[in-house]
Enzyme design. Structure first.
Site, PDB file in Angstrom:
ATOM      1  N   THR A 131     -35.264  27.605  75.859  1.00 20.37           N
ATOM      2  CA  THR A 131     -34.901  26.669  76.769  1.00 20.37           C
ATOM      3  C   THR A 131     -35.962  26.052  76.651  1.00 20.37           C
ATOM      4  O   THR A 131     -35.699  24.997  78.183  1.00 20.37           O
ATOM      5  CB  THR A 131     -33.638  26.820  77.400  1.00 20.37           C
ATOM      6  OG1 THR A 131     -33.937  28.434  78.493  1.00 20.37           O
ATOM      7  CG2 THR A 131     -32.187  27.259  77.180  1.00 20.37           C
ATOM      8  N   UNK A 132     -36.854  26.032  75.887  1.00 22.02           N
ATOM      9  CA  UNK A 132     -38.668  25.950  76.287  1.00 22.02           C
ATOM     10  C   UNK A 132     -38.354  24.489  75.383  1.00 22.02           C
ATOM     11  O   UNK A 132     -39.045  25.198  74.451  1.00 22.02           O
ATOM     12  CB  UNK A 132     -39.301  26.815  76.229  1.00 22.02           C
ATOM     13  N   PRO A 133     -38.198  22.725  75.402  1.00 21.03           N
ATOM     14  CA  PRO A 133     -38.590  22.005  74.431  1.00 21.03           C
ATOM     15  C   PRO A 133     -39.785  22.280  74.154  1.00 21.03           C
ATOM     16  O   PRO A 133     -39.491  22.305  72.488  1.00 21.03           O
ATOM     17  CB  PRO A 133     -37.909  21.062  74.959  1.00 21.03           C
ATOM     18  CG  PRO A 133     -37.487  21.256  76.747  1.00 21.03           C
ATOM     19  CD  PRO A 133     -37.612  22.547  76.524  1.00 21.03           C
TER      20      PRO A 133
END
Length: 279
Positions: A131-133
């Site tokens: 979930t860390u772009p």
């Protein structure tokens, strides 16, 4: 009294960059809001999507904690590499590079980060979550590093706590490859999230994958929070990347590896190749 003074000094050092991050989030939200207003006025279907603000109380808490984690990290350039406990994410037995499975239907074998280090080769350690772009957007570049330099270095991906869980500080879905993962309630959740990432991104077989334990000991020791990359050589930190997301830079890792490869032909001191960009 000395400890209190040290904590106060660290807080004063953090405040300016913390407020600059808050300003960035406010500007980001303003731009996205303006974009939604324009789309709404033009009656575009794109305006019907949910708008997620980044500048929230949960977001501020996460940003502040990330700076504390960075300030109190155990790892230092040239210092001993913390041998954190991790869970190995095993490959499937069908010969497919992109096939991964958990051992016993749950999690893999418990081991330590430095179990993957070779005294004769540098170990590139890449920390991040689905979930860390900024992390996921660089996975293709990381895969290229693995393919190009696996002859002279080893590679390890460490899956950590979610940066933007869907039931926490959720990030807007900015691309089709965006993930929606909830907070990890147990080790099985974390291993499952790692599997989900690896099903989407096929990493080269030369790269080993592990998940941080639920006490987040690797995350704390290396001061990761969102994402970070470092290089371990002879049990020491030879390269320490900056705090993500703004100072997460795989290009500097490539430069270090190119220098390290040249060193095989023209020996130089390790100190000449060491780089520290952490803040």
């Amino acid at each position: 009294m000395g400890l209190l003074s040290a904590d106060l000094l660290i807080t004063l050092q953090i405040l300016p960059v913390f407020f600059s991050n808050c300003l960035f989030l406010a500007l980001y939200d303003s731009v996205i809001l303006l974009k939604h207003m324009v789309l709404f006025l033009s009656r575009s279907k794109s305006a019907r999507g949910e708008w997620r603000r980044m500048l929230t109380s949960e977001g501020l808490r996460c940003v502040w904690n990330s700076f504390l984690l960075d300030a109190y990290k155990q790892v230092k350039l040239g210092g001993e590499a913390p041998n954190s406990s991790v869970i190995h994410i095993a490959k499937g037995n069908d010969g497919s590079n992109s096939s991964w499975k958990s051992v016993g239907g749950k999690c893999g074998t418990k081991c330590h980060l430095l179990d993957f280090a070779n005294s004769e080769r540098p170990l590139v350690v890449n920390f991040g979550s689905a979930t860390u772009p900024p992390f996921t957007s660089q996975l293709s570049a990381f895969s290229k590093l693995v393919e190009e330099f696996s002859g002279v270095a080893d590679f390890l991906l460490v899956y950590i706590d979610e940066a933007h869980p869907s039931d926490g500080w959720a990030a807007p879905g900015i691309s089709p490859s965006s993930f929606e993962v909830k907070k990890h309630r147990n080790q099985e959740d974390r291993c499952a999230a790692a599997h989900q990432l690896l099903e989407r991104f096929s990493l080269p077989p030369q790269c080993q994958v592990v998940a941080d334990c639920m006490d987040n000991n690797a995350n704390v020791a290396y001061g990761v929070s969102f994402e970070r990359v470092c290089i371990v050589q002879r049990q020491k930190i030879a390269y320490l990347g900056g705090k993500g997301p703004f100072f997460y830079n795989l290009q500097e890792v490539r430069l270090w590896l190119e220098q390290n490869f040249s060193k095989r032909u023209n020996p130089l001191s390790t100190e000449d190749l060491s780089t520290d960009v952490s803040l």
